[in-house]
Design an enzyme around this catalytic site. Structure first.
Site, PDB file in Angstrom:
ATOM      1  N   ASP A 106       0.582  -1.260   0.281  1.00  0.00           N
ATOM      2  CA  ASP A 106      -0.022  -0.186   0.031  1.00  0.00           C
ATOM      3  C   ASP A 106       0.841   1.839   0.410  1.00  0.00           C
ATOM      4  OD1 ASP A 106      -1.507   2.189   0.163  1.00  0.00           O
ATOM      5  OD2 ASP A 106      -2.750   1.836   1.990  1.00  0.00           O
ATOM      6  N   GLU A 117      -1.742  -0.874  -4.063  1.00  0.00           N
ATOM      7  CA  GLU A 117      -2.789  -0.228  -3.343  1.00  0.00           C
ATOM      8  C   GLU A 117      -2.159   1.506  -3.867  1.00  0.00           C
ATOM      9  OE1 GLU A 117      -5.635  -0.206   0.998  1.00  0.00           O
ATOM     10  OE2 GLU A 117      -4.681  -1.739  -0.155  1.00  0.00           O
ATOM     11  N   GLU A 157     -10.356   2.782  -1.823  1.00  0.00           N
ATOM     12  CA  GLU A 157     -10.416   3.377  -0.480  1.00  0.00           C
ATOM     13  C   GLU A 157     -11.437   4.968  -0.342  1.00  0.00           C
ATOM     14  OE1 GLU A 157      -7.700   4.276   3.301  1.00  0.00           O
ATOM     15  OE2 GLU A 157      -7.299   2.554   2.081  1.00  0.00           O
ATOM     16  N   HIS A 203     -12.069  -2.081   1.657  1.00  0.00           N
ATOM     17  CA  HIS A 203     -10.919  -0.979   2.882  1.00  0.00           C
ATOM     18  C   HIS A 203     -11.437  -1.944   4.289  1.00  0.00           C
ATOM     19  CE1 HIS A 203      -9.926   2.573   5.737  1.00  0.00           C
ATOM     20  NE2 HIS A 203      -8.695   1.740   5.609  1.00  0.00           N
ATOM     21  N   GLU A 234     -10.328  -7.204   4.494  1.00  0.00           N
ATOM     22  CA  GLU A 234      -8.996  -7.303   5.166  1.00  0.00           C
ATOM     23  C   GLU A 234      -9.276  -7.107   7.007  1.00  0.00           C
ATOM     24  OE1 GLU A 234      -6.273  -2.986   5.325  1.00  0.00           O
ATOM     25  OE2 GLU A 234      -8.790  -3.104   4.597  1.00  0.00           O
TER      26      GLU A 234
END
Length: 390
Positions: A214, A240, A266, A316, A336
């Site tokens: 990420d 990400e 997200e 997310h 997640e």
């Protein structure tokens, strides 16, 4: 059944926190090269809790974690008057009423976060009224259990990173996500340090574990294009938020390169926002957060749209509102999970605010079919560790 009252509370953590070290996690502020703490605006040490009361005695619980003071005010001033006296089963109409009433200043951002928190509470209320878990109202169980990935692995010294990633393997996770610590202003040396993070995790966990990484909006397109060939050998499941969410063309260009699958969403909002991402062929994975995107009313529509485009949805964050979406969607292969730790960036706060959040066993969680609604209660005793704003 009619809505009789809506209560909002902002809770702000006043306990100890773990300060992030330099290069802990990239973020959009990094490109400005400011001297102050770049992570300050991306630590969420406050939360807004929404309770919707009815004349039938049921209480629905919703929540959100972005700009909680302003979100509370938006609910109290603009949304609550629309809902009092309404039938919560008219959830689609109520969503459209809130959305259209706030359109002049809303559509995305704080207004949509406020609508999300209210909408989640409405669905929790409906589940309790029907004596069914919310995922049953969304379509029912599509999998025996939900696979979850361990989501932490911030940029720490490599020996600590290796130790943490090994712990997740030992705990049974089959996937995990790490954060990058360096971005465009750090040059080629920073790129190599990012690669060291990924290499360390891959060499620790082996090839049988999925790794995701990420950038949290901390890169730009040029930097991301330079990083892709360096990351390709490590077979990431996805990269990400490599660029800021408004750079849809940038997302599409990274995806078209075909080197590393691209994930995002997200910080996108509503069915319309995700329609743009999908039509632009900008992402390989969609990652909306239900308490930002427009609540469960929008989440279920986006999940259906994504399925029609063969783009998996992996929301997310953990939290029950996301787990119920994943359970009810065959197009959501996993979820997640934020492991409980001392308060750091703030992702951990829901462990201190709510009771009922599931913890994984061997990398899986399950939702109890005998608990109606979302399955959360407010930990009122735990709120003594917060400043509470009514």
């Amino acid at each position: 059944m009619k809505i009789t009252d809506i209560r909002t509370r902002v809770v702000e953590w006043r306990g100890a926190t773990v300060p992030p070290q330099p290069h802990f996690c990239t973020n959009p502020m990094d490109l400005l090269s400011l001297s102050q703490d770049a992570m300050a605006g991306f630590r969420f040490h406050g939360w807004v809790i929404v309770e919707i009361f009815t004349d039938a005695g049921h209480v629905g619980i919703g929540n959100a974690a972005l700009a909680p003071r302003v979100t509370k005010q938006t609910i109290d001033v603009y949304l609550k008057p629309l809902l009092l006296g309404a039938d919560p089963w008219d959830v689609e109409f109520l969503w459209q009423h809130m959305y259209r009433k706030t359109m002049a200043f809303g559509r995305k951002g704080i207004a949509m976060v406020a609508i999300s928190a209210v909408d989640i509470a409405l669905w929790d209320l409906l589940g309790k009224s029907a004596k069914q878990p919310v995922y049953r109202l969304l379509g029912g169980r599509t999998k025996p259990r939900i696979p979850v990935y361990a989501s932490r692995l911030y940029s720490t010294p490599l020996d600590e990173l290796a130790s943490e990633s090994k712990r997740y393997v030992d705990e049974g996770y089959k996937a995990m996500k790490l954060r990058f610590g360096w971005g465009p202003t750090d040059g080629a040396a920073g790129m190599r340090r990012n690669v060291d993070l990924v290499r360390t995790v891959r060499e620790t966990v082996g090839d049988g574990i999925d790794i995701m990484a990420d950038a949290y909006m901390g890169w730009n397109l040029d930097y991301a294009k330079r990083m892709l060939p360096l990351l390709e050998p490590f077979h990431l499941r996805w990269l990400e938020e490599a660029v800021i969410p408004d750079d849809i063309r940038g997302y599409a260009e990274l995806k078209a390169a075909g080197r590393v699958p691209i994930a995002g969403g997200e910080h996108e909002f509503t069915l319309y926002g995700f329609q743009e991402l999908l039509h632009a062929r900008a992402v390989d994975y969609i990652q909306f957060d239900t308490n930002r995107v427009g609540g469960l009313t929008q989440a279920r529509k986006i999940a259906a749209l994504a399925e029609a485009h063969s783009v998996p949805v992996i929301p997310h964050a953990g939290q029950m509102h996301n787990y119920h979406v994943v359970m009810a969607s065959l197009n959501s292969p996993m979820a997640e999970f934020f492991p409980p730790v001392d308060v750091e960036v703030g992702n951990e706060l829901f462990w201190y605010i709510f009771d009922g959040e599931p913890k994984p066993t061997d990398g899986f969680i399950d939702l109890d079919e005998n608990i109606p609604g979302l399955g959360l209660t407010i930990n009122e005793a735990g709120l003594k560790r917060f400043d509470v704003i009514e």
